[in-house]
Design an enzyme around this catalytic site. Structure first.
Site, PDB file in Angstrom:
ATOM      1  N   ILE A 142       0.895  -1.163   0.000  1.00  0.00           N
ATOM      2  CA  ILE A 142       0.000   0.000   0.000  1.00  0.00           C
ATOM      3  C   ILE A 142       0.933   1.211   0.000  1.00  0.00           C
ATOM      4  O   ILE A 142       1.914   1.253   0.753  1.00  0.00           O
ATOM      5  CB  ILE A 142      -0.950  -0.003   1.227  1.00  0.00           C
ATOM      6  CG1 ILE A 142      -1.829   1.265   1.270  1.00  0.00           C
ATOM      7  CG2 ILE A 142      -0.209  -0.144   2.548  1.00  0.00           C
ATOM      8  CD1 ILE A 142      -2.907   1.214   2.373  1.00  0.00           C
ATOM      9  N   SER A 143       0.681   2.181  -0.864  1.00  0.00           N
ATOM     10  CA  SER A 143       1.582   3.333  -0.997  1.00  0.00           C
ATOM     11  C   SER A 143       1.592   4.193   0.265  1.00  0.00           C
ATOM     12  O   SER A 143       0.611   4.250   1.005  1.00  0.00           O
ATOM     13  CB  SER A 143       1.167   4.194  -2.190  1.00  0.00           C
ATOM     14  OG  SER A 143       1.057   3.417  -3.352  1.00  0.00           O
TER      15      SER A 143
END
Ligand code: SAH
Length: 227
Positions: free
Chosen positions: A69-70
């Site tokens: 997940i960024s």
């Protein structure tokens, strides 16, 4: 409900507010709609239960299947770079956890998101449904080809690093539309914004250095052996 100084902490609202203040506003993101979206969307629902206490930290996190997940700041920067007003139809490549998808969905008319890993796509769908974000179409497949049937798009956001700019993205961009994507080698990339101008020319800007997992497909990297 768990309370601390009269505030509900069971839903991570304090951690989320701190994240927005310290990682988003303090670093210069000034798009108020993006800031409101980051304040609202519960990022901890998009990470594994064991990592929820890290959900608001200043980093990317593993989501399984060798993907991540960024980082919150990267999500905010990419979203702000699209200059969204609310009427847009957006193509997102790399649904992953669905967190970036949720931020986009809360800001625009419709999001078309493509993910190549089935488990991630179905998990993301569940969380988006739980949050009643019903303006999202998720498709399983190779996003390097874009989504021809739904083109043109007002914005295209690519959440995986590409060796160069897949031409389909340029073809599927509306006049005045913006494409934001990381371009570089497998380890490091530069975040690039391309704007399709009215005269038909493409204007390209470099925004910042970044590190994304590889974009794997026909017009991206061939495989993920050393990803
Ligand atoms: N914005 C997401 C980032 C996920 S990481 C989040 O914050 O959770 C990038 C995602 O891109 C991974 O889930 C990976 O499987 C996906 N991906 C890589 N190449 C792809 C391709 N060609 N088409 C669609 N998805 C791709």
């Amino acid at each position: 409900m768990e309370r601390l100084n009269g505030e509900d902490v069971s839903d991570f609202s304090i951690a989320r507010r701190r994240m927005v203040e310290q990682q988003i506003i303090a670093r210069g993101i000034d798009d108020t709609r993006v800031i409101e979206a980051m304040k609202k969307i519960p990022r901890h629902l998009f990470v594994e239960p064991g990592l929820q206490s890290h959900a608001y930290s200043d980093s990317s996190l593993p989501i399984g299947e060798k993907q991540t997940i960024s980082q919150p700041y990267m999500v905010a920067s990419m979203t702000a770079a699209l200059n969204l007003r609310g009427h847009e139809r957006i193509l997102e490549i790399g649904t992953g956890s669905g967190y970036q998808t949720a931020i986009l969905a809360s800001l625009v008319k419709r999001v078309y998101s493509i993910e190549r890993i089935s488990l991630l796509a179905s998990r993301a769908r569940k969380v988006l449904d739980q949050l009643s974000l019903s303006n999202v179409n998720i498709r399983l497949g190779d996003g390097t080809l874009g989504w021809k049937e739904q083109a043109p798009f007002d914005g295209i956001l690519v959440a995986a690093g590409s060796p160069d700019i897949p031409t389909h993205y340029l073809d599927q961009l509306e006049i005045g539309g913006k494409l934001v994507l990381p371009v570089g080698d497998r380890e490091q990339q530069v975040l690039i914004r391309v704007i399709r101008r009215e005269d038909g020319q493409f204007e390209q800007q470099q925004l910042m250095g970044c590190r994304f997992v590889p974009l794997i497909g026909e017009l991206g990297w061939q495989n993920d052996i050393d990803a």
